[in-house]
Scaffold this motif. Structure first.
Motif, PDB file in Angstrom:
ATOM      1  N   PHE A  51      14.151 -55.645  -7.685  1.00 44.26           N
ATOM      2  CA  PHE A  51      13.811 -54.232  -7.288  1.00 44.26           C
ATOM      3  C   PHE A  51      14.873 -52.974  -7.195  1.00 44.26           C
ATOM      4  O   PHE A  51      15.694 -53.409  -6.528  1.00 44.26           O
ATOM      5  CB  PHE A  51      12.809 -54.255  -5.980  1.00 44.26           C
ATOM      6  N   PRO A  63       8.885 -50.223  -4.580  1.00 43.22           N
ATOM      7  CA  PRO A  63      10.017 -51.186  -4.508  1.00 43.22           C
ATOM      8  C   PRO A  63      10.507 -51.529  -3.320  1.00 43.22           C
ATOM      9  O   PRO A  63      10.763 -52.647  -2.938  1.00 43.22           O
ATOM     10  CB  PRO A  63      10.919 -50.209  -5.440  1.00 43.22           C
ATOM     11  N   TYR A  70       7.727 -53.659  -1.773  1.00 39.04           N
ATOM     12  CA  TYR A  70       7.708 -54.985  -2.232  1.00 39.04           C
ATOM     13  C   TYR A  70       8.890 -55.845  -2.004  1.00 39.04           C
ATOM     14  O   TYR A  70       8.990 -57.132  -1.723  1.00 39.04           O
ATOM     15  CB  TYR A  70       7.397 -55.049  -3.679  1.00 39.04           C
ATOM     16  N   ALA A  71      10.120 -55.158  -1.877  1.00 41.00           N
ATOM     17  CA  ALA A  71      11.227 -55.829  -1.510  1.00 41.00           C
ATOM     18  C   ALA A  71      11.272 -56.283   0.021  1.00 41.00           C
ATOM     19  O   ALA A  71      11.836 -57.446   0.045  1.00 41.00           O
ATOM     20  CB  ALA A  71      12.545 -54.865  -1.645  1.00 41.00           C
ATOM     21  N   TRP A  77      13.684 -61.431 -10.335  1.00 36.21           N
ATOM     22  CA  TRP A  77      13.051 -60.320 -10.385  1.00 36.21           C
ATOM     23  C   TRP A  77      14.206 -59.511  -9.226  1.00 36.21           C
ATOM     24  O   TRP A  77      14.870 -60.124  -8.359  1.00 36.21           O
ATOM     25  CB  TRP A  77      11.778 -60.473  -9.686  1.00 36.21           C
ATOM     26  N   ALA A  96      11.122 -52.364 -10.980  1.00 40.18           N
ATOM     27  CA  ALA A  96      11.662 -53.773 -11.022  1.00 40.18           C
ATOM     28  C   ALA A  96      12.018 -54.084 -12.394  1.00 40.18           C
ATOM     29  O   ALA A  96      11.711 -53.499 -13.428  1.00 40.18           O
ATOM     30  CB  ALA A  96      10.422 -54.402 -10.705  1.00 40.18           C
ATOM     31  N   VAL A 151       3.024 -55.720 -10.065  1.00 37.07           N
ATOM     32  CA  VAL A 151       4.237 -55.022 -10.711  1.00 37.07           C
ATOM     33  C   VAL A 151       4.138 -55.384 -12.145  1.00 37.07           C
ATOM     34  O   VAL A 151       4.433 -54.265 -12.930  1.00 37.07           O
ATOM     35  CB  VAL A 151       5.749 -55.871 -10.138  1.00 37.07           C
TER      36      VAL A 151
END
Length: 625
Positions: A44, A77, A80-81, A42, A35, A9
């Motif tokens: 997203f 996003p 990765y989430a 963090w 992000a 990221v």
């Protein structure tokens, strides 16, 4: 959050954003995808919707300085989430047995939420297909530089790979933002309250339960034309014509424009077509009716009106021709798939053969090295020595890997640790015979030397004893021994010490006494001597008395002489302990504070130390620390 995700990221490009809640709403209103972080937490974001917060909560962003990273693809996003949130592996499949395209059709039609990962046993890269709201978003990281691919290109590359892929069931939690700051302008109301990205994935305000909708828009974003506008225009054309023989304009379904051009039509470039769409299978899994509505042979070009207002009817053979072409294409696809599987099988066989050949090469190279080593050994004359011959002709020298690092002098000053001293100190040897090819008790000389009690005792005295004295705070009581350790420069195995003895006529003669080990300074003066008793029986007084007599002679001859050691591999008998106590008592009126000290005169004397060797370590018995 996983470190690999953070590394990926933080390589995205950044964009300016306000701090705190105002910055969050700025991203939401601007349909941001990427992000955002406050340095610890963090979140997203997909098209302005916050699809997950990690390493913190959304309230952590209030009044915080924010950094926003723009995602290079909208799938990232979501992926990765899902990975950060964690999921459950629902199954693993080998691509040759169950092609990725089959699984894709099942997952797309079943509104699956999660992702497919193809990375095990795949050398070319990592491949993913993210599923959300009935949509499939392929993404891949290819090659050593992890080049990003997305859309059809990523899916086709993944489908062509051979390996094991996992189906991971994961959820996405849409996060509500804190209350909008007072005075901050809300975005203008839109006809649809849903947030729609350019690929048709929609996250509505109630997306916490995982429901999503698909955008009705499939036309190019630059001209803003909507599917409804296309339908309205087509209906207007039909009403203006005579209406005879005209069929209704196909409806826009699931965000995919079914209208085609004069060549049979193509899907929008940004839309990812599932396997079901490519193979003519409807979303409900049933085959499309060849004579049903929305045939691809009717295009906007066919329905456009002529100058007289009557559009030409489609030719009767067009449908049959398209069906024949479709069947031919499917047969060609099946042939190519079979050819791909055959080539993949040959590739696997060749890889196995290459691995076998590599192993064979390794074996042969090892054999060559072994034969060359045998030849080298045969060139060196082998000489067999007894342990006594090997030790009597050997001297050790105290050297350092780095003279500015751990040395005996720095150890005595307490400036380096025991580990630093051991790592830096080297005991190099010099022999009076040719050591190359020499063997002692069936082993090379170097290996024999480092396992002898004499060599191990020298290492212990130089690297351990100084720290035992410091830890027990007995430097003052053992001052002469402690201060001499840092001056050791050379060690003789089976060494002689020159001593002075008076003759009958009052003159002076020179004689020598022998010890198992002699520690010397740079000038060659003896500092310590040691005698070894390797018997399994207890060490008695008869072993200590000769060492005491010779040590007294050495102390009278050399003022720097500091200590004599008796080392046993068993233990000291009571009479041996009595001899040591009597020798170090110091007389009736002695006020010496030194421990185990044999005093010969006001200026001369030495420490007597009894050491037990057990389990390849040494323990100082006298004096007791």
């Amino acid at each position: 959050m996983d470190g690999e995700i953070l590394d990926a990221v933080t390589e995205w490009g950044t964009r300016p954003v306000a701090d705190g809640v105002a910055g969050l709403y700025e991203l939401a209103d601007g349909k941001f995808t990427g992000a955002v972080t406050d340095g610890t937490a963090w979140a997203f974001v997909l098209n302005g919707r916050f699809v997950g917060t990690f390493d913190g909560v959304i309230e952590d962003f209030e009044d915080a300085s924010l950094t926003a990273y723009t995602a290079p693809d909208m799938s990232l996003p979501l992926l990765y989430a899902m990975q950060a949130r964690g999921g459950e592996v629902r199954g693993q499949y080998y691509s040759n047995d169950t092609p990725l395209s089959e699984i894709d059709a099942t997952l797309s039609s079943g509104n699956f939420v999660g992702y497919v990962e193809l990375s095990e046993n795949v050398l070319s890269g990592d491949y993913y297909v993210v599923y959300y709201g009935g949509r499939a978003l392929p993404v891949a990281f290819v090659g050593n530089n992890r080049r990003l691919l997305s859309g059809d290109e990523a899916f086709e590359r993944a489908a062509d790979e051979v390996g094991i892929y996992s189906v991971v069931d994961a959820d996405v939690e849409v996060v509500d933002l804190p209350e909008r700051p007072e005075g901050a302008a809300a975005p203008p109301a839109e006809p649809d309250a849903e947030s729609t990205d350019q690929s048709g994935v929609v996250i509505d305000p109630d997306a916490e339960d995982g429901t999503t909708a698909e955008s009705e828009s499939t036309a190019d974003a630059e001209d803003g034309t909507t599917a409804e506008a296309v339908t309205a225009d087509s209906a207007t054309d039909i009403e203006d014509g005579d209406g005879d023989g005209s069929e209704p304009t196909p409806d826009v379904d699931d965000g995919v424009d079914e209208s085609a051009g004069a060549d049979g039509g193509t899907a929008a470039a940004d839309d990812f077509q599932s396997l079901g769409e490519l193979s003519g299978v409807d979303d409900d899994g049933t085959a499309a009716d060849a004579d049903g509505d929305a045939e691809s042979d009717r295009s906007p070009a066919d329905e456009s009106t002529t100058a007289g207002g009557d559009g030409p009817d489609p030719e009767p053979d067009d449908a049959d021709r398209l069906h024949r072409e479709t069947r031919a294409l499917r047969e060609r696809i099946a042939e190519l798939a079979a050819e791909r599987d055959r080539i993949a099988g040959e590739r696997d066989d060749l890889r196995a053969e290459a691995d076998r050949l590599r192993d064979r090469v390794t074996e042969l190279e090892a054999a060559v090295e072994r034969l060359e080593a045998d030849d080298d050994d045969s060139d060196v004359e082998t000489r067999t020595l007894t342990p006594e011959e090997a030790t009597s002709g050997t001297n050790l020298f105290v050297r350092y890997a780095d003279k500015a690092s751990g040395t005996l002098e720095r150890a005595a000053e307490g400036r380096v640790s025991a580990a630093e001293l051991r790592d830096n100190l080297r005991l190099e040897y010099h022999t009076e015979f040719e050591s190359e090819g020499a063997r002692v008790d069936g082993q090379p000389f170097d290996a024999f030397l480092r396992t002898t009690p004499e060599h191990r005792f020298a290492e212990w005295l130089l690297t351990a004893l100084v720290y035992e004295i410091r830890q027990t705070d007995t430097r003052a009581e053992l001052s002469k021994l402690y201060e001499a350790i840092e001056n050791v420069d050379r060690i003789d195995l089976d060494g002689d010490v020159d001593v002075t003895a008076g003759d009958d006529e009052g003159g002076a003669g020179s004689t020598t006494v022998t010890f198992d080990v002699v520690f010397r300074n740079k000038m060659g003066d003896p500092l310590f001597v040691a005698a070894f008793d390797d018997s399994r029986d207890p060490t008695r007084a008869g072993t200590i008395r000769p060492l005491l007599d010779d040590a007294r002679s050495a102390s009278r001859a050399v003022g720097a002489f500091a200590a004599a050691f008796v080392v046993t591999t068993s233990f000291f008998d009571a009479d041996a302990m009595e001899v040591a106590v009597d020798a170090t008592r110091g007389g009736l009126f002695s006020r010496s504070s030194r421990k185990s000290y044999v005093k010969l005169s006001r200026k001369s004397g030495f420490h007597l130390c009894l050491v037990e060797a057990r389990d390849e370590d040494f323990f100082l018995t006298v004096p007791e620390l």
